[in-house]
Design a protein around this motif. Structure first.
Motif, PDB file in Angstrom:
ATOM      1  N   ARG A 113       0.807  -1.326   0.040  1.00 14.60           N
ATOM      2  CA  ARG A 113      -0.104  -0.081   0.019  1.00 14.60           C
ATOM      3  C   ARG A 113       0.665   1.125  -0.089  1.00 14.60           C
ATOM      4  NH1 ARG A 113      -2.897  -1.449   3.909  1.00 14.60           N
ATOM      5  NH2 ARG A 113      -2.024  -0.034   5.673  1.00 14.60           N
ATOM      6  N   PHE A 114       1.912   1.141   0.739  1.00 10.27           N
ATOM      7  CA  PHE A 114       2.968   2.340   0.679  1.00 10.27           C
ATOM      8  C   PHE A 114       4.003   2.395  -0.386  1.00 10.27           C
ATOM      9  CE2 PHE A 114       1.225   2.146   5.189  1.00 10.27           C
ATOM     10  CZ  PHE A 114       0.558   3.393   5.153  1.00 10.27           C
ATOM     11  N   GLY A 115       3.679   1.167  -1.109  1.00  5.69           N
ATOM     12  CA  GLY A 115       5.071   1.374  -2.379  1.00  5.69           C
ATOM     13  C   GLY A 115       6.353   0.932  -1.854  1.00  5.69           C
ATOM     14  N   LEU A 116       6.583  -0.089  -0.605  1.00  5.31           N
ATOM     15  CA  LEU A 116       7.556  -0.563  -0.200  1.00  5.31           C
ATOM     16  C   LEU A 116       7.716  -2.069  -0.631  1.00  5.31           C
ATOM     17  CD1 LEU A 116       7.419   0.619   3.465  1.00  5.31           C
ATOM     18  CD2 LEU A 116       8.431   1.886   1.665  1.00  5.31           C
ATOM     19  N   ASN A 117       9.121  -2.224  -1.016  1.00  4.92           N
ATOM     20  CA  ASN A 117       9.539  -3.725  -1.082  1.00  4.92           C
ATOM     21  C   ASN A 117      10.866  -4.089  -0.448  1.00  4.92           C
ATOM     22  OD1 ASN A 117      11.834  -3.389  -3.317  1.00  4.92           O
ATOM     23  ND2 ASN A 117      10.000  -2.164  -4.177  1.00  4.92           N
ATOM     24  N   GLU A 118      11.108  -5.191  -0.138  1.00  4.22           N
ATOM     25  CA  GLU A 118      12.424  -5.568   0.708  1.00  4.22           C
ATOM     26  C   GLU A 118      13.642  -5.089  -0.153  1.00  4.22           C
ATOM     27  OE1 GLU A 118      12.268  -9.551   2.260  1.00  4.22           O
ATOM     28  OE2 GLU A 118      10.041  -9.627   2.171  1.00  4.22           O
ATOM     29  N   SER A 119      13.659  -4.813  -1.506  1.00  2.82           N
ATOM     30  CA  SER A 119      14.865  -4.404  -2.069  1.00  2.82           C
ATOM     31  C   SER A 119      15.320  -2.905  -1.528  1.00  2.82           C
ATOM     32  CB  SER A 119      14.923  -4.412  -3.563  1.00  2.82           C
ATOM     33  OG  SER A 119      13.736  -3.479  -3.856  1.00  2.82           O
ATOM     34  N   THR A 120      14.410  -2.327  -1.224  1.00  4.21           N
ATOM     35  CA  THR A 120      14.851  -0.946  -0.427  1.00  4.21           C
ATOM     36  C   THR A 120      15.053  -1.089   0.936  1.00  4.21           C
ATOM     37  OG1 THR A 120      12.500  -0.358   0.068  1.00  4.21           O
ATOM     38  CG2 THR A 120      13.166   0.107  -2.075  1.00  4.21           C
ATOM     39  N   ASP A 121      15.925   0.051   1.226  1.00  5.46           N
ATOM     40  CA  ASP A 121      16.461   0.042   2.645  1.00  5.46           C
ATOM     41  C   ASP A 121      15.565   0.151   3.699  1.00  5.46           C
ATOM     42  OD1 ASP A 121      18.931   0.159   1.708  1.00  5.46           O
ATOM     43  OD2 ASP A 121      19.404   2.308   1.942  1.00  5.46           O
ATOM     44  N   ILE A 122      14.555   1.069   3.571  1.00  2.46           N
ATOM     45  CA  ILE A 122      13.269   1.034   4.468  1.00  2.46           C
ATOM     46  C   ILE A 122      12.530  -0.185   4.520  1.00  2.46           C
ATOM     47  CG2 ILE A 122      11.699   2.254   3.212  1.00  2.46           C
ATOM     48  CD1 ILE A 122      10.926   3.898   5.516  1.00  2.46           C
ATOM     49  N   GLY A 123      12.148  -0.679   3.200  1.00  7.15           N
ATOM     50  CA  GLY A 123      11.322  -2.060   3.154  1.00  7.15           C
ATOM     51  C   GLY A 123      12.034  -3.002   3.656  1.00  7.15           C
ATOM     52  N   CYS A 124      13.312  -2.996   3.704  1.00  8.76           N
ATOM     53  CA  CYS A 124      13.964  -4.133   4.285  1.00  8.76           C
ATOM     54  C   CYS A 124      14.062  -4.244   5.953  1.00  8.76           C
ATOM     55  CB  CYS A 124      15.437  -4.334   3.886  1.00  8.76           C
ATOM     56  SG  CYS A 124      16.583  -5.334   4.443  1.00  8.76           S
ATOM     57  N   LEU A 125      14.270  -2.970   6.322  1.00  8.65           N
ATOM     58  CA  LEU A 125      13.985  -2.842   7.814  1.00  8.65           C
ATOM     59  C   LEU A 125      12.620  -3.375   8.336  1.00  8.65           C
ATOM     60  CD1 LEU A 125      16.237   0.297   8.278  1.00  8.65           C
ATOM     61  CD2 LEU A 125      16.822  -1.934   8.845  1.00  8.65           C
ATOM     62  N   VAL A 126      11.622  -2.667   7.633  1.00  9.59           N
ATOM     63  CA  VAL A 126      10.202  -3.080   7.944  1.00  9.59           C
ATOM     64  C   VAL A 126       9.986  -4.518   7.788  1.00  9.59           C
ATOM     65  CG1 VAL A 126       7.993  -2.746   7.130  1.00  9.59           C
ATOM     66  CG2 VAL A 126       9.475  -0.592   7.405  1.00  9.59           C
TER      67      VAL A 126
END
Length: 531
Positions: A113-126
């Motif tokens: 929903r927020f456009g995050l995925n695990e390949s990004t820094d913040i997506g990885c942390l989340v």
């Protein structure tokens, strides 16, 4: 006092509080964990927020009860807005990494929903949740499950480099024995628990995770860190490598804690759990005698590896600036109370070991002592925050810092009861009871004398722990104890009401908002100017 620079947060999986020699086990010697207790403070009455891996760990990591954070079982994601250890300590410059298990899953729906995925820094942390990724391994990798996740596991890669063949050495070597004709005998079957694992001891999961923790610490140099060394064992599959698989014989086993009276008209929820296959298996003659030596051997192996890790920390001088915490995410019934696994609220399931070593001189007064204060898993996050100088977050955190207890300053208002809960929607017990997924809930409150368990839609349980420390005599339906049950139910309700749900604003901001209303020109209920 100076801040703690580093934290080594050690968690075992499914380790009962009474299976360490410093907690009184007469035959299972754990001298290295005992050594930590001699240098720190051992808590005798520590309890988890839920006796299941995922929700228990979510509470350890957030400092909040399961009722508040909502990750009620292993596959239920922690909501994306929940802060965890890494979120609190990272602003202090502390790298917060996990080596081993977290049993947490990402909130993929919210991430999308927020456009995050695990390949990004913040997506990885989340997705980790909140930990800096290093060596995440939840230790549950049967062939089908590993294939479903793409077949990737760093531990498997390492084993293959050492010559262990196949797509899944975790399954075929680390957690399997070998038959007389060389056939692979899966550790998933309890009858094989007395066989040595096909992997060499130095290549087992426990050895690997200890090695990786040391590599992480070495790689940090002088930078501050929290290393969550989260061992996969002694959780099932109950398979230990030689020589740990047969160190313990029948004479070393603790007597089973169960009584025939428990099976006579039991609480309906308790009966449903007794009727589950794992409980029926562990209640059979010979099962405990096969499984317990492996379980004890896995604990002994962890203790040996921790001894080497502690020796290295001592030699490198890191014991002087590193807080060390040793605990478990829950216990293990092992046939006690006619049950297998964990889930319910007997002491063997919900009570855990907890040892805290604080290297600072302020903790000298409590070194080698034992505290009988009631402590909960949610107390560790505020403890780590105070230790590292992170600002407090009382509007979010539901636990209390253990620092006063560590430094011999017992607060007069310390809690006199502990709380735990279970979402049993995912178990066969719910199907046996024929209740809906949202109805399968249980809540425990335990005081010095009483343990009260409320099951939604079913009679409660009540135990007089002074007269009945083994929890054999359930007074939950005894009319003579109605007043006690009502009193404890009110205590349970108060605990649920006291949850922290205004997480987006501090108490200070609330007060400032109230004080600033008039200055902002908002006038409510005033008849005339100057009134």
């Amino acid at each position: 006092m100076p801040d703690i620079k580093n934290i080594l947060f050690i968690m075992t999986d499914q380790l009962r509080w009474d299976y360490l020699s410093c907690y009184g086990h007469p035959h299972l010697s754990t001298p290295n964990i005992d050594r930590l207790a001699e240098r720190g403070l051992r808590f005798d009455r520590a309890y988890v927020q839920s006796p299941v891996c995922g929700p228990s760990r979510a509470s350890f990591y957030t400092g909040r009860t399961v009722f508040s954070h909502g990750s009620t079982w292993n596959q239920v994601p922690l909501p994306i807005g929940e802060l965890t250890l890494g979120d609190y300590l990272r602003p202090q410059g502390v790298t917060t990494a996990v080596v081993g298990k977290t049993h947490m899953v990402p909130d993929k729906e919210a991430m999308a929903r927020f456009g995050l995925n695990e390949s990004t820094d913040i997506g990885c942390l989340v997705s980790q949740p909140g930990f800096d990724p290093y060596e995440r391994d939840d230790g549950l990798h049967p062939n089908a499950g590993l294939a479903r996740r793409g077949g990737k596991l760093r531990y498997n890669d390492w084993l293959r480099e050492l010559g262990y063949e196949g797509e899944n050495p975790w399954n075929d070597y680390a957690n399997a024995g070998e038959g007389p004709d060389g056939e692979i005998l899966s550790g998933w079957y309890l009858q094989n628990s007395n066989l040595p694992a096909r992997v060499k001891e130095e290549h087992s999961e426990t050895a690997y995770m200890t090695m990786r923790a040391r590599q992480f610490i070495e790689g940090m140099g002088d930078a501050p860190w929290l290393c969550h060394l989260s061992y996969i064992k002694p959780h099932w599959p109950y398979v230990a490598p030689a020589p740990y698989h047969d160190m313990y014989g029948p004479e070393t086993l603790l007597p089973v804690i169960r009584d025939a009276s428990e099976r006579v008209d039991p609480n309906p929820v308790y009966r449903a759990f007794m009727d589950m296959q794992v409980s029926e298996t562990f209640s059979r003659q010979g099962v405990r005698e096969t499984v317990l030596p492996a379980y004890m051997g896995l604990i002994k192996q962890i203790d040996d590896h921790l001894g080497r890790l502690f020796d290295w920390l001592e030699q490198s001088g890191r014991m002087d600036d590193t807080m060390i915490v040793f605990t478990s995410d829950h216990g293990d019934y092992l046939g006690d109370h006619w049950l297998g696994e964990k889930e319910l609220f007997h002491e063997v399931s919900v009570r855990v070991p907890l040892i805290v070593y604080d290297p600072r001189s302020e903790a000298d007064a409590t070194r080698g002592t034992v505290s009988d204060a009631f402590v909960e898993a949610i107390d560790l996050v505020p403890t780590f925050m105070e230790a590292t100088g992170a600002p407090p977050a009382p509007h979010r955190l539901e636990g209390r810092s253990l620092m006063p207890l560590l430094h011999g300053l017992a607060p007069g208002d310390w809690r006199d009861a502990v709380f735990s809960e279970i979402d049993y929607a995912f178990y066969a017990a719910r199907e046996i009871l024929d209740v809906g997924p949202s109805e399968a809930r249980g809540y425990m409150v335990r005081t010095d004398k009483w343990k009260y368990v409320h099951f939604k839609g079913f009679p409660p349980q009540l135990f007089d722990l002074e007269a009945d420390p083994d929890e054999f005599n359930d007074l939950g339906r005894d009319p003579g104890y109605e007043t006690i049950r009502q009193q404890l139910h009110r205590r349970l309700t108060d605990r649920l009401i006291d949850r922290k749900n205004r997480v987006g604003m501090t108490d200070e901001s609330v007060l400032a908002t109230r004080a600033g209303e008039s200055a902002s020109g908002i006038i409510i209920g005033v008849w005339e100017p100057g009134a």
